[in-house]
Design a protein around this motif. Structure first.
Motif, short mmCIF file in Angstrom:
data_model
loop_
_atom_site.label_atom_id
_atom_site.label_comp_id
_atom_site.label_asym_id
_atom_site.label_seq_id
_atom_site.Cartn_x
_atom_site.Cartn_y
_atom_site.Cartn_z
N MET A 1 0.84 -1.20 0.00
CA MET A 1 0.00 0.00 0.00
C MET A 1 0.88 1.26 0.00
N ALA A 2 1.96 1.23 0.79
CA ALA A 2 2.85 2.39 0.86
C ALA A 2 3.52 2.63 -0.49
N ARG A 3 3.97 1.57 -1.15
CA ARG A 3 4.60 1.75 -2.46
C ARG A 3 3.59 2.28 -3.47
N ALA A 4 2.37 1.79 -3.46
CA ALA A 4 1.34 2.31 -4.36
C ALA A 4 1.13 3.80 -4.14
N ALA A 5 1.12 4.21 -2.88
CA ALA A 5 0.95 5.62 -2.56
C ALA A 5 2.14 6.45 -3.03
N LEU A 6 3.34 5.90 -2.89
CA LEU A 6 4.55 6.62 -3.31
C LEU A 6 4.58 6.87 -4.80
N THR A 7 3.99 5.97 -5.61
CA THR A 7 3.99 6.19 -7.06
C THR A 7 3.18 7.42 -7.45
N ARG A 8 2.26 7.82 -6.60
CA ARG A 8 1.50 9.05 -6.87
C ARG A 8 2.13 10.26 -6.18
N LEU A 9 2.93 10.00 -5.17
CA LEU A 9 3.51 11.09 -4.39
C LEU A 9 4.80 11.63 -5.01
N VAL A 10 5.63 10.75 -5.60
CA VAL A 10 6.93 11.16 -6.13
C VAL A 10 6.99 10.85 -7.63
N GLU A 11 7.93 11.49 -8.32
CA GLU A 11 8.09 11.29 -9.75
C GLU A 11 8.95 10.05 -10.03
N PRO A 12 8.73 9.40 -11.16
CA PRO A 12 9.52 8.21 -11.49
C PRO A 12 11.01 8.54 -11.64
N GLY A 13 11.84 7.57 -11.33
CA GLY A 13 13.27 7.67 -11.61
C GLY A 13 14.04 8.59 -10.71
N ASP A 14 13.46 9.01 -9.60
CA ASP A 14 14.15 9.93 -8.68
C ASP A 14 15.11 9.10 -7.82
N GLY A 18 14.83 6.93 -4.31
CA GLY A 18 15.24 5.53 -4.29
C GLY A 18 16.20 5.25 -3.14
N ARG A 19 17.10 6.17 -2.86
CA ARG A 19 18.03 6.00 -1.74
C ARG A 19 17.26 6.02 -0.42
N TRP A 20 16.34 6.97 -0.27
CA TRP A 20 15.53 7.03 0.95
C TRP A 20 14.74 5.73 1.12
N LEU A 21 14.22 5.22 0.00
CA LEU A 21 13.42 3.99 0.05
C LEU A 21 14.28 2.82 0.50
N GLY A 25 12.80 2.04 3.92
CA GLY A 25 11.68 1.15 3.61
C GLY A 25 10.46 1.96 3.20
N PRO A 26 9.51 1.36 2.49
CA PRO A 26 8.40 2.14 1.94
C PRO A 26 7.47 2.74 2.99
N VAL A 27 7.16 2.00 4.05
CA VAL A 27 6.19 2.51 5.03
C VAL A 27 6.77 3.70 5.78
N GLU A 28 8.02 3.56 6.25
CA GLU A 28 8.63 4.64 7.01
C GLU A 28 8.86 5.86 6.11
N LEU A 29 9.22 5.63 4.82
CA LEU A 29 9.41 6.76 3.91
C LEU A 29 8.10 7.48 3.68
N TRP A 30 7.03 6.73 3.51
CA TRP A 30 5.72 7.35 3.32
C TRP A 30 5.36 8.23 4.52
N ARG A 31 5.57 7.72 5.70
CA ARG A 31 5.26 8.49 6.91
C ARG A 31 6.14 9.73 7.00
N GLU A 36 4.46 12.48 9.22
CA GLU A 36 4.14 11.66 10.39
C GLU A 36 5.39 11.10 11.06
N ALA A 37 6.57 11.34 10.46
CA ALA A 37 7.84 10.89 11.03
C ALA A 37 8.90 11.89 10.66
N ALA A 38 10.08 11.73 11.23
CA ALA A 38 11.18 12.65 10.92
C ALA A 38 11.49 12.61 9.43
N PRO A 39 11.72 13.78 8.83
CA PRO A 39 11.99 13.80 7.38
C PRO A 39 13.28 13.08 7.05
N PRO A 40 13.37 12.49 5.86
CA PRO A 40 14.60 11.81 5.47
C PRO A 40 15.73 12.81 5.28
#
Length: 376
Positions: A1-14, A18-21, A25-31, A36-40
């Motif tokens: 679910m987090a990865r699906a959300a990220l495809t709408r949140l960020v642009e492809p090929g960034d 990808g490094r943050w991911l 991980g996808p859930v913590e990056l989404w937050r 909802e969590a400390a920024p990357p």
């Protein structure tokens, strides 16, 4: 679910995303991106503000339901159906792929070849792309392209016409046919092949997304064939990305007077291998353990079977009027007896006739289809 959300949140090929991911991980990056969590590390306030604006309207569950209604799925890295060659993109690999169609993307990607080129292609380019698409499909390869006008569309149509398999990688959502003039073609590909996109359903293409889409085509396939391309063509981006990924890069030559062949010829001067037909392509991308294609040669004629000395004797005969044995021996560099023996052999094979002391070429040819004239 987090990865699906990220495809709408960020642009492809960034690659930064990808490094943050990779690190979070996808859930913590989404937050982290929605506050909802400390920024990357390295995420500036403007970027976080932009993510917050986008996140307000996101509904990944609805996106997943939409792809299911289309008969497709959202495929993530680590899934059984994920093509692992996409991992060669490193941090620039897709967050996930929205896939429309029911075939196995991983299995199809193992025997996939990209055929790309100019949108405003010539009749020559369209014919070559169609022929390559059909020929590759007939040999069990999956033809992959971008569904654009010109070479892309011709390659897809060739594969479909041959009853083969083809994959279209879009710079929009899988339910947004682009270009609109290819809506029917894209619908046929969805039925007979696969439609892929990094963007979620309903997303529209932008200029930058086309360029980023090309890296997926390059990484997904065993090799890339460029049919026609000018110097600034996006298909050259695909080819050079394929080269950087260690894939086979191929180019089809065209007229030196055509600007649409200039980019291909530039590739052929460096990183690309010249190909002229599907046999050339399959020889370069064929799987290990497959039988190599037969050596391609010109037509075999009867005199090809003659040993060198007999061939020299045959060539020493005049095309008109014939020769005596001494003349044949002198012309072929053999002794008289050797020349006579070879002439008798040629007589038995039907290459020559004998008229008294003179030996003449048989213009009707030998029993196995000999020469019609005395020349080579």
């Amino acid at each position: 679910m987090a990865r699906a959300a990220l495809t709408r949140l960020v642009e492809p090929g960034d690659a930064t995303v990808g490094r943050w991911l990779r690190e979070l991980g996808p859930v913590e990056l989404w937050r982290a991106l929605i506050g909802e969590a400390a920024p990357p590390l390295g995420a500036g306030p403007q970027r976080l503000a932009g993510c917050a604006l986008r996140a307000a309207d996101l509904d990944p569950a609805a996106d997943l339901a939409a792809i299911a209604r289309l008969g497709g799925a959202f495929v993530c890295p680590g899934d059984l159906d994920w093509p692992r060659q996409l991992d060669d993109l490193g941090d620039a690999r897709p967050v996930g792929l929205w896939v429309r169609g029911r075939a196995s993307l991983r299995l199809w990607a193992l025997r996939s070849v990209a055929v790309v080129g100019a949108r405003a292609c010539t009749d020559y380019g369209a014919r070559v792309a169609t022929t390559l698409g059909a020929g590759l499909a007939e040999r069990g390869f999956v033809v992959t392209s971008g569904a654009a006008h010109g070479v892309d569309g011709a390659a897809h149509r060739g594969a479909l016409a041959a009853g083969g398999t083809t994959v279209a990688v879009l710079a929009s959502g899988v339910d947004v046919p682009y270009p609109r003039g290819h809506a029917e073609l894209i619908a046929r590909i969805a039925e007979q092949g696969l439609i892929l996109a990094e963007l979620p359903p309903g997303a529209h293409p932008t200029r930058g997304r086309f360029v980023l889409r090309n890296r997926v085509i390059a990484a997904l396939t065993r090799g890339t064939v460029v049919v026609e391309a000018c110097y600034r063509s996006g298909s050259l981006v695909t080819a050079r990305r394929a080269r950087d990924l260690g894939r086979v890069v191929m180019g089809v030559p065209g007229p030196v007077t055509s600007a649409l062949s200039a980019g291909v010829h530039e590739l052929l001067r460096g990183e690309a291998v010249l190909v002229t037909d599907v046999a050339d392509v399959t020889e370069l991308v064929g799987q290990v353990g497959e039988e190599p294609p037969p050596e391609r040669r010109g037509p075999v004629v009867a005199r090809d079977a003659l040993d060198p000395v007999t061939a020299r004797v045959l060539e020493a005969l005049s095309a008109r009027g014939g020769n005596e044995v001494e003349e044949v021996a002198r012309g072929s560099g053999t002794g008289r007896d050797e020349a006579l023996r070879r002439l008798q052999e040629l007589l038995a094979l039907g290459f020559v006739n004998r008229q008294g002391d003179r030996w003449e070429l048989n213009h009707a040819g030998g029993r196995r289809g000999g020469p019609r004239r005395g020349g080579p």
